[in-house]
Design a protein around this motif. Structure first.
Motif, PDB file in Angstrom:
ATOM      1  N   MET A   1      22.879 -32.186  23.938  1.00  0.00           N
ATOM      2  CA  MET A   1      22.838 -33.217  24.938  1.00  0.00           C
ATOM      3  C   MET A   1      23.111 -32.980  26.190  1.00  0.00           C
ATOM      4  SD  MET A   1      25.233 -36.524  24.518  1.00  0.00           S
ATOM      5  CE  MET A   1      24.910 -36.883  22.713  1.00  0.00           C
ATOM      6  N   SER A   2      22.538 -33.708  27.268  1.00  0.00           N
ATOM      7  CA  SER A   2      22.540 -33.302  28.679  1.00  0.00           C
ATOM      8  C   SER A   2      24.141 -33.468  28.920  1.00  0.00           C
ATOM      9  CB  SER A   2      21.841 -34.396  29.431  1.00  0.00           C
ATOM     10  OG  SER A   2      21.820 -34.516  30.852  1.00  0.00           O
TER      11      SER A   2
ATOM     12  N   TYR B   1      24.731 -34.559  31.643  1.00  0.00           N
ATOM     13  CA  TYR B   1      25.105 -35.886  32.458  1.00  0.00           C
ATOM     14  C   TYR B   1      25.507 -37.104  31.415  1.00  0.00           C
ATOM     15  CZ  TYR B   1      22.493 -34.021  36.212  1.00  0.00           C
ATOM     16  OH  TYR B   1      21.844 -33.217  37.039  1.00  0.00           O
ATOM     17  N   ALA B   2      25.374 -36.831  30.164  1.00  0.00           N
ATOM     18  CA  ALA B   2      25.897 -37.789  29.267  1.00  0.00           C
ATOM     19  C   ALA B   2      27.217 -38.621  29.420  1.00  0.00           C
ATOM     20  CB  ALA B   2      25.598 -37.207  27.863  1.00  0.00           C
ATOM     21  N   SER B   3      28.281 -37.348  29.783  1.00  0.00           N
ATOM     22  CA  SER B   3      29.576 -37.975  29.834  1.00  0.00           C
ATOM     23  C   SER B   3      29.939 -38.540  31.167  1.00  0.00           C
ATOM     24  CB  SER B   3      30.265 -36.577  30.015  1.00  0.00           C
ATOM     25  OG  SER B   3      30.067 -35.767  31.191  1.00  0.00           O
TER      26      SER B   3
ATOM     27  N   ILE C   1      27.732 -41.102  32.106  1.00  0.00           N
ATOM     28  CA  ILE C   1      27.128 -42.366  31.765  1.00  0.00           C
ATOM     29  C   ILE C   1      27.946 -43.505  31.479  1.00  0.00           C
ATOM     30  CG2 ILE C   1      25.259 -43.806  30.687  1.00  0.00           C
ATOM     31  CD1 ILE C   1      23.837 -41.069  30.570  1.00  0.00           C
TER      32      ILE C   1
ATOM     33  N   LEU D   1      25.673 -45.199  25.195  1.00  0.00           N
ATOM     34  CA  LEU D   1      24.899 -44.133  24.616  1.00  0.00           C
ATOM     35  C   LEU D   1      24.842 -44.050  23.132  1.00  0.00           C
ATOM     36  CD1 LEU D   1      25.950 -40.953  26.907  1.00  0.00           C
ATOM     37  CD2 LEU D   1      23.921 -42.240  26.814  1.00  0.00           C
TER      38      LEU D   1
ATOM     39  N   ASP E   1      21.802 -38.983  21.271  1.00  0.00           N
ATOM     40  CA  ASP E   1      21.201 -38.137  22.299  1.00  0.00           C
ATOM     41  C   ASP E   1      20.536 -39.290  23.054  1.00  0.00           C
ATOM     42  OD1 ASP E   1      19.375 -38.562  20.270  1.00  0.00           O
ATOM     43  OD2 ASP E   1      18.757 -36.237  20.680  1.00  0.00           O
ATOM     44  N   ARG E   2      20.712 -40.551  23.170  1.00  0.00           N
ATOM     45  CA  ARG E   2      19.879 -41.571  23.532  1.00  0.00           C
ATOM     46  C   ARG E   2      20.695 -42.777  24.464  1.00  0.00           C
ATOM     47  NH1 ARG E   2      17.285 -44.445  18.337  1.00  0.00           N
ATOM     48  NH2 ARG E   2      19.472 -44.783  17.968  1.00  0.00           N
ATOM     49  N   ILE E   3      19.735 -43.151  25.482  1.00  0.00           N
ATOM     50  CA  ILE E   3      20.597 -44.291  26.154  1.00  0.00           C
ATOM     51  C   ILE E   3      19.922 -45.512  25.799  1.00  0.00           C
ATOM     52  CG2 ILE E   3      20.638 -45.231  28.407  1.00  0.00           C
ATOM     53  CD1 ILE E   3      19.821 -42.458  29.748  1.00  0.00           C
TER      54      ILE E   3
ATOM     55  N   VAL F   1      18.486 -38.811  26.518  1.00  0.00           N
ATOM     56  CA  VAL F   1      19.204 -38.200  27.216  1.00  0.00           C
ATOM     57  C   VAL F   1      18.568 -37.306  28.110  1.00  0.00           C
ATOM     58  CG1 VAL F   1      21.332 -37.169  27.768  1.00  0.00           C
ATOM     59  CG2 VAL F   1      21.123 -39.115  26.169  1.00  0.00           C
TER      60      VAL F   1
END
Length: 96
Positions: free
Chosen positions: A1-2, A4-6, A8, A28, A31-33, A53
């Motif tokens: 997972m990117s 950046y995920a944390s 969002i 989230l 692994d998807r927005i 993501v």
């Protein structure tokens, strides 16, 4: 997972690499927005659509900036999903 995920958060604006609006974060999911229904690319407002993501280029304040233009991101969100044609890309969930 990117990484950046944390960063969002719900209701952040998602914009393409061209700065144009793609959608608004609902949440989230793995692994998807997940985009809110009002940003349904087919215009019906009845479906959630998803973006991977991995398509995030940066999180800048209240915006999630993607690594592809808005038109391309909307097209991917529209055609991706639970179908075998788009495995691994996220997608539509029906009836939500």
């Amino acid at each position: 997972m990117s990484g950046y995920a944390s960063q969002i958060r719900q209701y952040m604006e998602v914009v393409g690499s061209d700065g144009r609006h793609v959608g608004t974060v609902d949440r989230l999911e793995e692994d998807r927005i997940k985009l809110t229904k009002q940003d349904d690319p087919d215009g019906s407002g009845r479906h959630h659509h998803f973006l991977p993501v991995s398509s995030i280029a940066a999180v800048d304040g209240p915006k999630v900036r993607l690594n592809l233009p808005a038109d391309r991101a909307r097209a991917l969100a529209t055609i991706t999903g639970d179908s075998p044609l788009a495995a691994g890309m996220g997608g539509m969930s029906s009836g939500c």
